[in-house]
Design an enzyme around this catalytic site. Structure first.
Site, PDB file in Angstrom:
ATOM      1  N   LYS A 168      42.821  24.233 -57.110  1.00  0.00           N
ATOM      2  CA  LYS A 168      42.899  25.634 -57.525  1.00  0.00           C
ATOM      3  C   LYS A 168      42.749  26.521 -56.297  1.00  0.00           C
ATOM      4  O   LYS A 168      41.815  26.326 -55.503  1.00  0.00           O
ATOM      5  CB  LYS A 168      41.789  25.945 -58.525  1.00  0.00           C
ATOM      6  CG  LYS A 168      41.879  25.136 -59.817  1.00  0.00           C
ATOM      7  CD  LYS A 168      42.863  25.738 -60.780  1.00  0.00           C
ATOM      8  CE  LYS A 168      42.806  25.010 -62.133  1.00  0.00           C
ATOM      9  NZ  LYS A 168      43.758  25.555 -63.087  1.00  0.00           N
ATOM     10  N   LYS A 273      53.092  22.469 -71.252  1.00  0.00           N
ATOM     11  CA  LYS A 273      51.905  22.199 -72.062  1.00  0.00           C
ATOM     12  C   LYS A 273      52.362  22.114 -73.514  1.00  0.00           C
ATOM     13  O   LYS A 273      52.571  23.154 -74.158  1.00  0.00           O
ATOM     14  CB  LYS A 273      50.877  23.325 -71.905  1.00  0.00           C
ATOM     15  CG  LYS A 273      50.194  23.387 -70.542  1.00  0.00           C
ATOM     16  CD  LYS A 273      49.209  24.555 -70.517  1.00  0.00           C
ATOM     17  CE  LYS A 273      48.213  24.419 -69.376  1.00  0.00           C
ATOM     18  NZ  LYS A 273      48.839  24.382 -68.051  1.00  0.00           N
TER      19      LYS A 273
HETATM   20 MG   LIG Z   1      48.382  25.606 -64.057  1.00  0.00          MG
END
Ligand SMILES: [Mg+2]
Length: 369
Positions: A168, A273
């Site tokens: 991240k 997703k």
């Molecule tokens: Mg992502």
């Protein structure tokens, strides 16, 4: 004679997180959703999971449960083929996590009827699916914030066999991210692929500057969502003008957004997703369209539980890809404190699909191992 009815049960699913999940909206100690079980007349049970993530565009948990209960009370028996599921699932169109659960349970039940693992059933019956791979590579998700922690975590993941590491970035001064990436690269060497995820944390100019600096050490395969979800023109402006591929993730969350991203050529890679897209089949259709356009795609979890991640692994096994398949984002079981034993734990950086029919998971209500 009364028309045949759907036999189903819906149970709450609560998955405790080891560390609280902090989002812009709230802090969660657990992920909360639903497990749907569909039964046929021969005693087979297909499981499907709904794990809403409103931050990514799904309904919330209460709306999800209501939608599923309402739908199940009125639905007829599970159709015979994937192609017949669209109309049957139409009442769940506005509730993607609920639709995911119902579609997954139906697909698993269909696969069980044919005695096939879900991936083999999809390969033979779902438009766009390719011949199944036996195993799918998965990325390690690194959580370290300091350069030292990140380097140590990366070295551990590579020793475990992972060859793609996800980090991240954004939300801190760029110089810090540069030091983190340098430390990680130094610890894992040049052959490991680094995947960045900015979660929409930069503007277009900031992303240009950041990615030029972060990619200078080499080996960055892509950056997920460098600019905010709604900024599709911003994504498009970065594609081809930064040193790594541009991935669309949060940008795919709004209804119809994925088609808009594809039509605008706004990303090199789609981060799929299934929970956000309303199921495995919508995700498969997007991957097929992406491959036709010469774009990449891979499947990731929305911090789902084991049932949804198992479905994601079967989907990744049959996902059409442009070029080498990218690592899937399905190795998140370690984020949960009550993750059960199951066949989908990554081994040497890959999930090896069980060859049992359906998902090869214990039926609901079976004693935990
Ligand atoms: Mg992502």
């Amino acid at each position: 004679v009364a028309p045949p009815r759907l036999a189903s049960t819906l149970a709450p699913l609560v998955l405790r997180l080891r560390h609280p999940l902090v989002t812009a909206r709230a802090t969660y100690a657990a992920r909360e959703g639903w497990l749907l079980a569909l039964r046929d007349g021969e005693g087979r049970v297909g499981q499907g999971e709904a794990m809403p993530l409103p931050e990514f565009g799904t309904e919330d948990r209460a709306a999800c449960g209501e939608a599923l209960a309402h739908w199940a009370a009125a639905a007829g028996p599970v159709p015979e083929t994937p192609g017949a599921l669209g109309p049957w699932l139409a009442p769940l169109e506005a509730a993607p996590a609920a639709r995911h659960a119902a579609e997954q349970a139906a697909l698993v039940l269909q696969a069980l009827r044919h005695g096939l693992p879900l991936a083999r059933w999809l390969a033979g019956s779902a438009p766009g699916a390719r011949a199944p791979r036996d195993a799918v590579a998965v990325n390690a998700l690194l959580a370290g914030t300091t350069p030292e922690a990140l380097a140590a975590e990366g070295a551990r993941a590579v020793a475990e066999g992972f060859s793609t590491l996800k980090v991240k970035v954004a939300g801190r001064p760029l110089a810090e991210d540069v030091r983190r990436l340098e430390a990680l690269r130094g610890a894992v060497g040049p052959s490991v692929r680094l995947r960045l995820d900015a979660n929409g944390g930069w503007g277009v100019e900031g992303a240009r500057e950041a990615l030029a600096a972060l990619c200078a050490g080499g080996g960055v395969e892509l950056c997920e969502q460098p600019v905010p979800a709604a900024d599709v023109p911003g994504l498009a402006a970065l594609r081809g003008r930064v040193p790594c591929a541009v991935g669309a993730d949060e940008a795919l969350g709004a209804p119809g957004a994925a088609r808009a991203v594809l039509a605008a050529g706004a990303a090199d890679v789609l981060v799929l997703k299934p929970m956000v897209l309303g199921g495995l089949l919508p995700a498969l259709a997007l991957a097929a369209e992406a491959a036709r356009r010469g774009l990449g795609a891979f499947v990731t979890s929305a911090l789902d539980g084991p049932v949804a991640r198992a479905g994601g692994a079967h989907l990744m096994a049959v996902l059409p890809t442009h070029g080498e398949p990218l690592a899937a984002g399905l190795a998140v079981g370690h984020l949960f404190s009550d993750e059960p034993a199951h066949p989908y734990h990554p081994l040497r950086g890959a999930v090896h699909l069980p060859q049992a029919a359906g998902l090869g998971l214990a039926p609901p209500g079976a004693p935990a191992r």
